[in-house]
Scaffold this motif. Structure first.
Motif, PDB file in Angstrom:
ATOM      1  N   TYR A  45       0.857  -1.201   0.000  1.00  0.00           N
ATOM      2  CA  TYR A  45       0.000   0.000   0.000  1.00  0.00           C
ATOM      3  C   TYR A  45       0.885   1.240   0.000  1.00  0.00           C
ATOM      4  O   TYR A  45       1.713   1.421   0.896  1.00  0.00           O
ATOM      5  CB  TYR A  45      -0.914  -0.021   1.229  1.00  0.00           C
ATOM      6  CG  TYR A  45      -1.660   1.278   1.487  1.00  0.00           C
ATOM      7  CD1 TYR A  45      -2.563   1.783   0.554  1.00  0.00           C
ATOM      8  CD2 TYR A  45      -1.473   1.986   2.672  1.00  0.00           C
ATOM      9  CE1 TYR A  45      -3.255   2.956   0.792  1.00  0.00           C
ATOM     10  CE2 TYR A  45      -2.166   3.164   2.926  1.00  0.00           C
ATOM     11  CZ  TYR A  45      -3.058   3.641   1.987  1.00  0.00           C
ATOM     12  OH  TYR A  45      -3.730   4.805   2.228  1.00  0.00           O
ATOM     13  N   PRO A  47       0.428   5.342  -0.318  1.00  0.00           N
ATOM     14  CA  PRO A  47      -0.448   6.514  -0.443  1.00  0.00           C
ATOM     15  C   PRO A  47       0.345   7.786  -0.752  1.00  0.00           C
ATOM     16  O   PRO A  47       1.523   7.885  -0.426  1.00  0.00           O
ATOM     17  CB  PRO A  47      -1.087   6.599   0.935  1.00  0.00           C
ATOM     18  CG  PRO A  47       0.010   6.127   1.861  1.00  0.00           C
ATOM     19  CD  PRO A  47       0.826   5.116   1.086  1.00  0.00           C
ATOM     20  N   TYR A  55      -6.367  12.596  -2.465  1.00  0.00           N
ATOM     21  CA  TYR A  55      -5.776  11.341  -2.013  1.00  0.00           C
ATOM     22  C   TYR A  55      -5.536  10.415  -3.196  1.00  0.00           C
ATOM     23  O   TYR A  55      -6.407  10.214  -4.043  1.00  0.00           O
ATOM     24  CB  TYR A  55      -6.721  10.673  -1.002  1.00  0.00           C
ATOM     25  CG  TYR A  55      -6.434   9.217  -0.736  1.00  0.00           C
ATOM     26  CD1 TYR A  55      -5.353   8.826   0.051  1.00  0.00           C
ATOM     27  CD2 TYR A  55      -7.247   8.223  -1.284  1.00  0.00           C
ATOM     28  CE1 TYR A  55      -5.091   7.482   0.290  1.00  0.00           C
ATOM     29  CE2 TYR A  55      -6.999   6.876  -1.047  1.00  0.00           C
ATOM     30  CZ  TYR A  55      -5.919   6.517  -0.262  1.00  0.00           C
ATOM     31  OH  TYR A  55      -5.666   5.196  -0.039  1.00  0.00           O
ATOM     32  N   ARG A  57      -3.491   6.486  -4.211  1.00  0.00           N
ATOM     33  CA  ARG A  57      -2.878   5.293  -3.625  1.00  0.00           C
ATOM     34  C   ARG A  57      -2.594   4.264  -4.711  1.00  0.00           C
ATOM     35  O   ARG A  57      -3.219   4.242  -5.775  1.00  0.00           O
ATOM     36  CB  ARG A  57      -3.759   4.677  -2.534  1.00  0.00           C
ATOM     37  CG  ARG A  57      -5.188   4.351  -2.938  1.00  0.00           C
ATOM     38  CD  ARG A  57      -5.344   2.960  -3.515  1.00  0.00           C
ATOM     39  NE  ARG A  57      -6.741   2.577  -3.651  1.00  0.00           N
ATOM     40  CZ  ARG A  57      -7.209   1.876  -4.668  1.00  0.00           C
ATOM     41  NH1 ARG A  57      -6.413   1.517  -5.656  1.00  0.00           N
ATOM     42  NH2 ARG A  57      -8.484   1.544  -4.736  1.00  0.00           N
ATOM     43  N   ASP A 215     -14.707   8.826   2.872  1.00  0.00           N
ATOM     44  CA  ASP A 215     -13.772   8.415   3.926  1.00  0.00           C
ATOM     45  C   ASP A 215     -14.286   8.790   5.307  1.00  0.00           C
ATOM     46  O   ASP A 215     -13.584   8.623   6.299  1.00  0.00           O
ATOM     47  CB  ASP A 215     -12.378   9.006   3.697  1.00  0.00           C
ATOM     48  CG  ASP A 215     -12.380  10.531   3.628  1.00  0.00           C
ATOM     49  OD1 ASP A 215     -13.457  11.144   3.826  1.00  0.00           O
ATOM     50  OD2 ASP A 215     -11.310  11.114   3.375  1.00  0.00           O
ATOM     51  N   ARG A 216     -15.526   9.292   5.374  1.00  0.00           N
ATOM     52  CA  ARG A 216     -16.180   9.594   6.647  1.00  0.00           C
ATOM     53  C   ARG A 216     -17.598   9.047   6.603  1.00  0.00           C
ATOM     54  O   ARG A 216     -18.309   9.191   5.610  1.00  0.00           O
ATOM     55  CB  ARG A 216     -16.215  11.099   6.920  1.00  0.00           C
ATOM     56  CG  ARG A 216     -14.844  11.709   7.150  1.00  0.00           C
ATOM     57  CD  ARG A 216     -14.958  13.158   7.554  1.00  0.00           C
ATOM     58  NE  ARG A 216     -13.652  13.765   7.791  1.00  0.00           N
ATOM     59  CZ  ARG A 216     -13.458  15.013   8.199  1.00  0.00           C
ATOM     60  NH1 ARG A 216     -14.514  15.797   8.406  1.00  0.00           N
ATOM     61  NH2 ARG A 216     -12.237  15.474   8.385  1.00  0.00           N
ATOM     62  N   LEU A 235     -15.385   2.245   1.694  1.00  0.00           N
ATOM     63  CA  LEU A 235     -14.618   2.246   2.935  1.00  0.00           C
ATOM     64  C   LEU A 235     -15.412   2.568   4.189  1.00  0.00           C
ATOM     65  O   LEU A 235     -15.277   1.896   5.206  1.00  0.00           O
ATOM     66  CB  LEU A 235     -13.475   3.273   2.828  1.00  0.00           C
ATOM     67  CG  LEU A 235     -12.358   2.984   1.833  1.00  0.00           C
ATOM     68  CD1 LEU A 235     -11.392   4.170   1.798  1.00  0.00           C
ATOM     69  CD2 LEU A 235     -11.624   1.719   2.223  1.00  0.00           C
ATOM     70  N   ALA A 236     -16.211   3.632   4.141  1.00  0.00           N
ATOM     71  CA  ALA A 236     -16.642   4.194   5.424  1.00  0.00           C
ATOM     72  C   ALA A 236     -18.015   4.834   5.391  1.00  0.00           C
ATOM     73  O   ALA A 236     -18.273   5.783   6.134  1.00  0.00           O
ATOM     74  CB  ALA A 236     -15.611   5.240   5.886  1.00  0.00           C
ATOM     75  N   ASN A 260      -6.912  -3.087   8.348  1.00  0.00           N
ATOM     76  CA  ASN A 260      -7.046  -1.866   7.552  1.00  0.00           C
ATOM     77  C   ASN A 260      -7.781  -0.792   8.345  1.00  0.00           C
ATOM     78  O   ASN A 260      -9.012  -0.775   8.392  1.00  0.00           O
ATOM     79  CB  ASN A 260      -7.800  -2.165   6.256  1.00  0.00           C
ATOM     80  CG  ASN A 260      -7.822  -0.969   5.319  1.00  0.00           C
ATOM     81  OD1 ASN A 260      -7.492   0.141   5.698  1.00  0.00           O
ATOM     82  ND2 ASN A 260      -8.213  -1.204   4.094  1.00  0.00           N
ATOM     83  N   ARG A 262      -8.311   2.223   7.645  1.00  0.00           N
ATOM     84  CA  ARG A 262      -9.057   3.172   6.821  1.00  0.00           C
ATOM     85  C   ARG A 262     -10.516   2.759   6.703  1.00  0.00           C
ATOM     86  O   ARG A 262     -11.372   3.582   6.378  1.00  0.00           O
ATOM     87  CB  ARG A 262      -8.434   3.284   5.430  1.00  0.00           C
ATOM     88  CG  ARG A 262      -7.049   3.918   5.421  1.00  0.00           C
ATOM     89  CD  ARG A 262      -6.615   4.310   4.023  1.00  0.00           C
ATOM     90  NE  ARG A 262      -7.446   5.372   3.511  1.00  0.00           N
ATOM     91  CZ  ARG A 262      -8.217   5.280   2.424  1.00  0.00           C
ATOM     92  NH1 ARG A 262      -8.291   4.139   1.766  1.00  0.00           N
ATOM     93  NH2 ARG A 262      -8.928   6.299   2.019  1.00  0.00           N
ATOM     94  N   ARG A 263     -10.803   1.500   6.943  1.00  0.00           N
ATOM     95  CA  ARG A 263     -12.189   1.027   6.904  1.00  0.00           C
ATOM     96  C   ARG A 263     -12.804   1.148   8.299  1.00  0.00           C
ATOM     97  O   ARG A 263     -12.162   0.822   9.289  1.00  0.00           O
ATOM     98  CB  ARG A 263     -12.261  -0.420   6.425  1.00  0.00           C
ATOM     99  CG  ARG A 263     -11.878  -0.580   4.968  1.00  0.00           C
ATOM    100  CD  ARG A 263     -11.959  -2.021   4.517  1.00  0.00           C
ATOM    101  NE  ARG A 263     -11.575  -2.132   3.120  1.00  0.00           N
ATOM    102  CZ  ARG A 263     -12.418  -2.026   2.095  1.00  0.00           C
ATOM    103  NH1 ARG A 263     -13.703  -1.847   2.330  1.00  0.00           N
ATOM    104  NH2 ARG A 263     -11.986  -2.115   0.857  1.00  0.00           N
ATOM    105  N   ARG A 267     -11.319  -0.248  11.952  1.00  0.00           N
ATOM    106  CA  ARG A 267     -11.080   0.557  13.161  1.00  0.00           C
ATOM    107  C   ARG A 267     -11.847  -0.019  14.349  1.00  0.00           C
ATOM    108  O   ARG A 267     -11.324  -0.090  15.464  1.00  0.00           O
ATOM    109  CB  ARG A 267     -11.484   2.012  12.914  1.00  0.00           C
ATOM    110  CG  ARG A 267     -10.590   2.748  11.935  1.00  0.00           C
ATOM    111  CD  ARG A 267     -10.805   4.243  12.006  1.00  0.00           C
ATOM    112  NE  ARG A 267     -12.148   4.637  11.637  1.00  0.00           N
ATOM    113  CZ  ARG A 267     -12.535   4.925  10.394  1.00  0.00           C
ATOM    114  NH1 ARG A 267     -11.666   4.818   9.402  1.00  0.00           N
ATOM    115  NH2 ARG A 267     -13.761   5.298  10.126  1.00  0.00           N
TER     116      ARG A 267
END
Length: 349
Positions: A45, A47, A55, A57, A215-216, A235-236, A260, A262-263, A267
């Motif tokens: 990975y 980034p 962003y 990657r 991402d949020r 992801l999120a 991961n 980022r997911r 978290r």
């Protein structure tokens, strides 16, 4: 001695995919994974942030799948993305995939991986929907209307021909309208509605697929009607309470998701809010007393874990994206290309 490999551009990949049962191939590899018959090394990975502050990657994903009839398939997918690409009319992600010769370890085939990767992801969604979705449904919602959503819709209509309605939402209304126009042209029997907000879109159908770059989180449990199946592909999108109150949560690979951050689910697993259903180590200092996962989709397919369909609450499918699925699908595409004489031969030296 010269060495050569077969190159498959997108047109060739698409032609080959038309001759492959992508859902059956995906289910086959998922069963192999659940049986411990794959190799899945950690992904590479890298980034960075581009000149626009977006962003970016690069992912390098290796994998191997054992085969009953011959040597294991081994290969790699390199898939890169920039979140600023769609605003310039480019697909967010693109890349290349390779299979390796089992004896020489040389690359045997090189293929455009953007559509292949999206098809793999969509096929996983279809298999999960077939085994974990509502008993009866005829409508689906897509949050995020880029190329990945388009591939999903095409495969959804082909796999579930009783689909009569599709609801769409995107933070860029133009993308939603573009996808709606494509659906109306290609699938005129399907009614399409562009919803003004994510909440309206989620409430409109019992099958919800998130294919965004968010991402949020923004999607709480309160938005999910009992009986809803959520394919949390991106992801999120979901907020933590959606996982904590779910009737069931399934993943593709526990370790990949947990590793991961980022997911959102990754978290939560690191923080101990979500755990595997077997005792885990305490490497991160958290007591593993959180809500347990219900297993992997592969475990459901081999009968090791029971399938759970949404009734009193919602069911979440949250895949990470396993390279072995790309390797397996590319193997089937390569066979189709050889049978039909497709692709271009490249001479390495």
């Amino acid at each position: 001695m010269s060495e050569q490999l077969l190159f498959l551009d997108r047109e060739a990949v698409l032609t080959c995919l038309a001759h492959v049962d992508v859902c059956a191939e995906t289910a086959r590899v998922l069963r192999r994974h659940a049986e411990g018959r794959v190799a899945l090394p950690p992904e590479g990975y890298l980034p960075w942030t581009n000149g626009e502050g977006a962003y970016c990657r690069s992912l390098a994903m290796l994998g191997a799948v054992e085969d009953d009839d011959g040597p294991a398939l081994r290969g790699i997918k390199i898939i890169n993305a920039a979140t600023s690409n769609p605003s310039h009319g480019r697909e967010r992600a693109a890349g290349l995939a390779m299979l390796f010769d089992p004896d020489t370890a040389r690359p045997r085939v090189l293929a455009e991986a953007g559509w292949l990767s999206a098809t793999r992801t969509a096929a996983y969604t279809m298999v999960s929907l077939r085994h974990l979705g509502p008993e009866q449904w005829d409508a689906a919602t897509f949050i995020g209307c880029g190329m990945l959503a388009r591939v999903h819709v095409g495969l959804l209509v082909a796999t579930f021909p009783r689909t009569t309605r599709v609801h769409l939402h995107d933070t860029d209304p133009r993308r939603a309208e573009d996808l709606a126009g494509w659906i109306r042209e290609r699938h005129p029997h399907v009614t399409v509605r562009v919803e003004p907000g994510a909440r309206q879109a989620v409430a409109a159908a019992p099958v919800v697929v998130t294919t965004t770059t968010a991402d949020r989180g923004y999607l709480p449990a309160a938005w999910l009607t009992p009986g809803t199946f959520v394919a949390h592909v991106s992801l999120a999108d979901l907020l933590p309470d959606a996982f904590l109150t779910a009737q069931a949560v399934f993943v593709d690979d526990v370790a990949l998701v947990a590793d991961n951050p980022r997911r959102v689910l990754g978290r939560m697993m690191r923080e101990g809010q979500i755990t595997d259903s077997v005792p885990k180590d305490r490497a991160h200092g958290h007591d593993p007393t959180g809500r347990p996962l219900d297993g992997t989709l592969g475990q459901v397919l081999i009968g090791e874990r029971p399938a759970v369909r949404p009734t009193g609450s919602h069911v979440i499918s949250n895949p990470f994206g396993m390279a072995v699925l790309d390797v397996g699908l590319l193997g089937a595409v390569y066979e189709a290309a050889v049978r039909r004489g497709l692709g271009r031969t490249l001479t390495l030296y």
